[in-house]
Write a protein that holds these residues in place. Structure first.
Motif, PDB file in Angstrom:
ATOM      1  N   ALA A 275      15.020  -5.792  65.066  1.00 61.04           N
ATOM      2  CA  ALA A 275      13.606  -6.160  65.063  1.00 61.04           C
ATOM      3  C   ALA A 275      12.799  -5.012  65.650  1.00 61.04           C
ATOM      4  N   CYS A 276      11.738  -4.632  64.952  1.00 63.15           N
ATOM      5  CA  CYS A 276      10.923  -3.500  65.395  1.00 63.15           C
ATOM      6  C   CYS A 276       9.620  -3.996  65.982  1.00 63.15           C
ATOM      7  N   LEU A 277       9.139  -3.306  66.988  1.00 65.26           N
ATOM      8  CA  LEU A 277       7.854  -3.606  67.586  1.00 65.26           C
ATOM      9  C   LEU A 277       6.913  -2.435  67.347  1.00 65.26           C
ATOM     10  N   ILE A 278       5.762  -2.737  66.869  1.00 64.00           N
ATOM     11  CA  ILE A 278       4.749  -1.698  66.697  1.00 64.00           C
ATOM     12  C   ILE A 278       3.445  -2.252  67.231  1.00 64.00           C
ATOM     13  N   ALA A 279       2.696  -1.468  67.964  1.00 66.30           N
ATOM     14  CA  ALA A 279       1.491  -1.967  68.593  1.00 66.30           C
ATOM     15  C   ALA A 279       0.449  -2.343  67.567  1.00 66.30           C
ATOM     16  N   GLY A 280      -0.423  -3.224  67.956  1.00 72.49           N
ATOM     17  CA  GLY A 280      -1.446  -3.712  67.042  1.00 72.49           C
ATOM     18  C   GLY A 280      -2.536  -2.712  66.819  1.00 72.49           C
ATOM     19  N   PRO A 281      -3.401  -2.987  65.859  1.00 69.72           N
ATOM     20  CA  PRO A 281      -4.479  -2.051  65.529  1.00 69.72           C
ATOM     21  C   PRO A 281      -5.498  -1.979  66.643  1.00 69.72           C
TER      22      PRO A 281
ATOM     23  N   ALA B 149       6.637   9.048  63.460  1.00 74.74           N
ATOM     24  CA  ALA B 149       5.425   9.875  63.553  1.00 74.74           C
ATOM     25  C   ALA B 149       4.194   9.055  63.202  1.00 74.74           C
ATOM     26  N   ALA B 150       4.305   8.191  62.184  1.00 71.14           N
ATOM     27  CA  ALA B 150       3.179   7.326  61.813  1.00 71.14           C
ATOM     28  C   ALA B 150       2.845   6.365  62.939  1.00 71.14           C
ATOM     29  N   LEU B 151       3.859   5.874  63.634  1.00 72.64           N
ATOM     30  CA  LEU B 151       3.627   4.992  64.778  1.00 72.64           C
ATOM     31  C   LEU B 151       2.921   5.735  65.899  1.00 72.64           C
ATOM     32  N   ARG B 152       3.358   6.957  66.180  1.00 67.35           N
ATOM     33  CA  ARG B 152       2.732   7.734  67.253  1.00 67.35           C
ATOM     34  C   ARG B 152       1.253   7.965  66.977  1.00 67.35           C
ATOM     35  N   LYS B 153       0.889   8.104  65.712  1.00 67.82           N
ATOM     36  CA  LYS B 153      -0.507   8.334  65.362  1.00 67.82           C
ATOM     37  C   LYS B 153      -1.293   7.029  65.262  1.00 67.82           C
ATOM     38  N   GLY B 154      -0.627   5.903  65.503  1.00 64.28           N
ATOM     39  CA  GLY B 154      -1.337   4.629  65.476  1.00 64.28           C
ATOM     40  C   GLY B 154      -1.716   4.170  64.079  1.00 64.28           C
ATOM     41  N   LEU B 155      -0.991   4.632  63.053  1.00 68.31           N
ATOM     42  CA  LEU B 155      -1.324   4.257  61.675  1.00 68.31           C
ATOM     43  C   LEU B 155      -0.715   2.918  61.279  1.00 68.31           C
ATOM     44  N   LEU B 156       0.228   2.411  62.078  1.00 69.30           N
ATOM     45  CA  LEU B 156       0.943   1.184  61.733  1.00 69.30           C
ATOM     46  C   LEU B 156       0.577   0.060  62.691  1.00 69.30           C
ATOM     47  N   SER B 157       0.479  -1.157  62.168  1.00 64.43           N
ATOM     48  CA  SER B 157       0.184  -2.315  63.004  1.00 64.43           C
ATOM     49  C   SER B 157       1.102  -3.490  62.717  1.00 64.43           C
ATOM     50  N   ASP B 158       2.022  -3.330  61.799  1.00 64.26           N
ATOM     51  CA  ASP B 158       2.911  -4.414  61.408  1.00 64.26           C
ATOM     52  C   ASP B 158       4.198  -3.792  60.881  1.00 64.26           C
ATOM     53  N   PRO B 159       5.367  -4.443  61.096  1.00 60.09           N
ATOM     54  CA  PRO B 159       6.600  -3.835  60.610  1.00 60.09           C
ATOM     55  C   PRO B 159       6.656  -3.738  59.103  1.00 60.09           C
ATOM     56  N   ASN B 160       5.867  -4.567  58.426  1.00 59.41           N
ATOM     57  CA  ASN B 160       5.865  -4.540  56.964  1.00 59.41           C
ATOM     58  C   ASN B 160       4.785  -3.631  56.389  1.00 59.41           C
ATOM     59  N   ASP B 161       4.017  -2.946  57.248  1.00 56.02           N
ATOM     60  CA  ASP B 161       3.086  -1.941  56.750  1.00 56.02           C
ATOM     61  C   ASP B 161       3.858  -0.903  55.951  1.00 56.02           C
ATOM     62  N   LEU B 162       3.289  -0.501  54.822  1.00 52.03           N
ATOM     63  CA  LEU B 162       4.002   0.403  53.932  1.00 52.03           C
ATOM     64  C   LEU B 162       3.485   1.839  54.037  1.00 52.03           C
ATOM     65  N   LEU B 163       4.379   2.765  53.872  1.00 49.08           N
ATOM     66  CA  LEU B 163       4.070   4.189  53.833  1.00 49.08           C
ATOM     67  C   LEU B 163       4.621   4.763  52.530  1.00 49.08           C
ATOM     68  N   VAL B 164       3.876   5.688  51.935  1.00 52.85           N
ATOM     69  CA  VAL B 164       4.351   6.403  50.750  1.00 52.85           C
ATOM     70  C   VAL B 164       4.787   7.792  51.191  1.00 52.85           C
ATOM     71  N   VAL B 165       6.035   8.112  50.958  1.00 50.58           N
ATOM     72  CA  VAL B 165       6.612   9.372  51.428  1.00 50.58           C
ATOM     73  C   VAL B 165       6.907  10.273  50.232  1.00 50.58           C
ATOM     74  N   THR B 166       6.470  11.533  50.325  1.00 42.32           N
ATOM     75  CA  THR B 166       6.829  12.529  49.314  1.00 42.32           C
ATOM     76  C   THR B 166       7.617  13.639  49.992  1.00 42.32           C
TER      77      THR B 166
ATOM     78  N   GLY C 297       7.006   0.313  57.734  1.00 45.67           N
ATOM     79  CA  GLY C 297       6.873   0.944  59.035  1.00 45.67           C
ATOM     80  C   GLY C 297       8.074   0.749  59.922  1.00 45.67           C
ATOM     81  N   ALA C 298       8.855  -0.316  59.685  1.00 48.76           N
ATOM     82  CA  ALA C 298      10.022  -0.581  60.513  1.00 48.76           C
ATOM     83  C   ALA C 298      11.133   0.426  60.287  1.00 48.76           C
ATOM     84  N   GLY C 299      11.107   1.143  59.175  1.00 43.52           N
ATOM     85  CA  GLY C 299      12.126   2.146  58.925  1.00 43.52           C
ATOM     86  C   GLY C 299      12.658   2.090  57.515  1.00 43.52           C
ATOM     87  N   PRO C 300      13.346   3.139  57.071  1.00 42.84           N
ATOM     88  CA  PRO C 300      13.799   3.215  55.677  1.00 42.84           C
ATOM     89  C   PRO C 300      14.890   2.220  55.321  1.00 42.84           C
ATOM     90  N   SER C 301      15.560   1.649  56.339  1.00 45.21           N
ATOM     91  CA  SER C 301      16.630   0.691  56.061  1.00 45.21           C
ATOM     92  C   SER C 301      16.129  -0.749  56.047  1.00 45.21           C
TER      93      SER C 301
END
Length: 588
Positions: free
Chosen positions: A10-16, A535-552, A571-575
């Motif tokens: 289970a991942c924890l990410i701070a809220g917006p 890195a996205a978490l450190r920048k405060g871009l994520l607020s939910d474990p199901n937030d999605l990121l597009v990676v190239t 946001g919780a991770g690639p796995s």
């Protein structure tokens, strides 16, 4: 092959956060078990064949960075340092207020002072683990009249006034012009502007070593006043001996950008590039070159296209440009330059007198606020402050005001509509195709950001050119590249460690967990993706474990421009997916 363990994490990410400060983070977990607290990190170890989960050990919650809100603006802020902003405390305040790039103006102060300021900037960079770009601005040639016998002379409209090479002090009829190149390049009918255009002269006669001029705009003229030549291309270098010394010093201390003044033709860019190649110390990273557009000759023929092509970025230097061109032309030229740079994917900065009244006042005029907003609506990568932050009474307030205007404009639907309407078609390359697809995917799935891995920054610049609706998080193996990318629209580079994409970083270095749980990567790319999520978490871009990121990314890593992979990760991770994170270890 036998499955030995399966771990649900289970991942924890701070809220917006709605402001730059956040004191109460919101946490979450991904277990469906009602017995596990929603205020702590939950880890359940699940056994094969449906065995029940073991109990979890709670841990502390990661908080959104104190300055997370600033990562949500796309337009960058280029801030000039000077007497009003020469302490590490003030530089830190300016960074927290929104500064992305700091400008060291080599027209004033000593070289040693610039080195001290650079050291302070790097101290702030280390403290916040965020790349900060430093731009060294060369002075360029200063064309001036000589000295007068009196304190000043009043020139009357219609009178004749001579400019010559005689060293005798001037009077109401003549003065020395110690620049034979101006006399040689001037023709009958050419205009000369003295003291930023306060006095306007028109050449009516020319001889060996002199120009006879008619005074068309009368005014006061005094010692060492500047001369502008809007109608002439002068046969002089854009780099004076002082500039060459300053350039060599910049290369030695490691500035990220070098701004070249007095650019007349594309050949000036060739000259400074050659000097950089010649004098760059071994082992130092090559700085980017920014051309300051301030001469009308830049718009003759295809000069602008070629200048933009040869340099790494452009500054719309509206001070001298506004002197040498009609004032009504400057807004049109500003849009022309911005459009040209956006088409080519080159960063463009709009500069000069953006919040001029804030040198003395804590608030800007409404016209100044509108001017700043216009540059943002035009699609500029960055906007600059000069004397406002360097010598004004309210440097921090000026930077904060700039950011307020940026945030307000970028929240306006008209801004997004204008950006979309002025996008250029992607080029016929794999990188452009990948980036265009990533932009569309991010829009469709409402992703929180686009994460781009890049060796030298070309893929990131391509992403910035597309002006996506979400932040671009740039991950580079070189801190120098990361700093240079801080100038580009929408790009927030991460400061790399250990010179690689897949660097190993302990969790406590990032989140202050009491009992860190470190996932084990199944392969290098998996580890890289996990670092991207962190890195996205450190920048405060994520607020939910199901937030999605597009990676190239480009595989194999280390191949410049090889963007050939798109991956959507939560946001919780690639796995992880839908809140469940699974790591499988297999024993033979």
């Amino acid at each position: 092959m036998r499955l030995s363990t399966t771990t649900l994490i289970a991942c924890l990410i701070a809220g917006p956060c709605a402001s730059a400060f956040m004191t109460t983070p919101r946490s979450f977990h991904v277990s469906s078990s009602p017995q596990i607290s929603t205020s702590a990190l939950s880890v359940a170890a699940a056994q094969p064949n449906g065995a029940k989960a073991a109990s979890a050990t709670p841990s502390t919650v990661a908080t959104v960075p104190k300055v997370a809100q600033r990562w949500r603006k796309s337009t960058k802020q280029l801030i000039t340092l000077g007497p009003a902003s020469s302490s590490v405390e003030m530089i830190e305040k300016l960074f927290l207020a929104g500064a992305d790039v700091f400008r060291l103006n080599f027209s004033h102060g000593s070289q040693e002072q610039k080195k001290e300021l650079l050291a302070m900037i790097r101290e702030i960079e280390d403290k916040y683990s965020h790349p900060i770009a430093v731009l060294g601005d060369l002075q360029g040639p200063k064309l001036r009249v000589g000295e007068f016998s009196k304190e000043f002379e009043m020139l009357k409209q219609g009178q004749t006034f001579r400019l010559d090479l005689e060293e005798a002090k001037g009077n109401n009829e003549r003065v020395m012009l110690p620049h034979p190149e101006i006399i040689e390049a001037s023709e009958i009918g050419h205009n000369l502007l003295v003291d930023d255009g306060k006095v306007k002269l028109t050449v009516i006669g020319k001889g060996d070593g002199y120009l006879d001029c008619r005074v068309d705009v009368e005014g006061k003229i005094s010692n060492r006043k500047g001369v502008n030549t809007p109608d002439s291309i002068l046969e002089i270098s854009a780099l004076t001996p002082k500039d060459r010394s300053d350039l060599e010093y910049m290369l030695g201390i490691g500035v990220d950008w070098v701004a070249l003044s007095f650019v007349q033709t594309p050949g000036d860019i060739d000259e400074i590039n050659g000097l950089i190649d010649e004098h760059l110390p071994e082992g130092m990273f090559r700085p980017c070159v920014m051309a300051k557009i301030e001469k009308p000759s830049c718009f003759e023929g295809d000069n602008l296209d070629r200048i933009v092509e040869k340099c790494n970025g452009i500054m719309v230097a509206r001070g001298d440009l506004g002197v040498e061109c009609p004032p009504e032309d400057v807004p049109i030229l500003q849009k022309l330059i911005i459009d040209n740079c956006r088409t080519r994917g080159k960063p463009v900065v709009v500069a000069t007198q953006m919040l001029e009244s804030m040198i003395e006042s804590p608030t800007p005029t409404r016209a100044e606020a509108s001017d700043v907003a216009t540059a943002i609506y035009d699609g500029a990568d960055a906007i600059m402050l000069s004397a406002e932050s360097a010598a004004g009474k309210y440097p921090e307030e000026s930077v904060a005001m700039q950011q307020r205007i940026i945030n307000r404009v970028e929240s306006d639907r008209h801004y997004r509509n204008l950006l979309d309407q002025t996008l250029s078609e992607p080029e016929n390359t794999p990188t452009d195709a990948i980036i265009a697809a990533a932009r569309q995917i991010a829009k469709t799935i409402n992703a929180k950001g686009i994460i781009t891995f890049s060796l030298r920054g070309s893929t990131v610049l391509c992403a910035s050119k597309g002006r996506p609706s979400v932040p671009i998080l740039a991950l580079c193996p070189f801190k120098e590249t990361a700093r240079q990318l801080a100038m580009s629209w929408g790009v927030y580079p991460d400061l790399p460690k250990a010179g690689s994409y897949g660097y190993t970083v302990e969790e406590e270095d990032m989140f202050d967990y009491e009992g860190p749980i470190v996932e084990q990567g199944t392969d290098d790319f998996d580890m890289v993706l996990r670092n991207a999520c962190r890195a996205a978490l450190r920048k405060g871009l994520l607020s939910d474990p199901n937030d999605l990121l597009v990676v190239t990314a480009g595989v194999p890593f280390g191949t410049p421009g090889a963007a050939n992979v798109i991956r959507v990760v939560p946001g919780a991770g690639p796995s992880c997916w839908d809140g469940i994170c699974r790591i499988d270890d297999y024993d033979e």
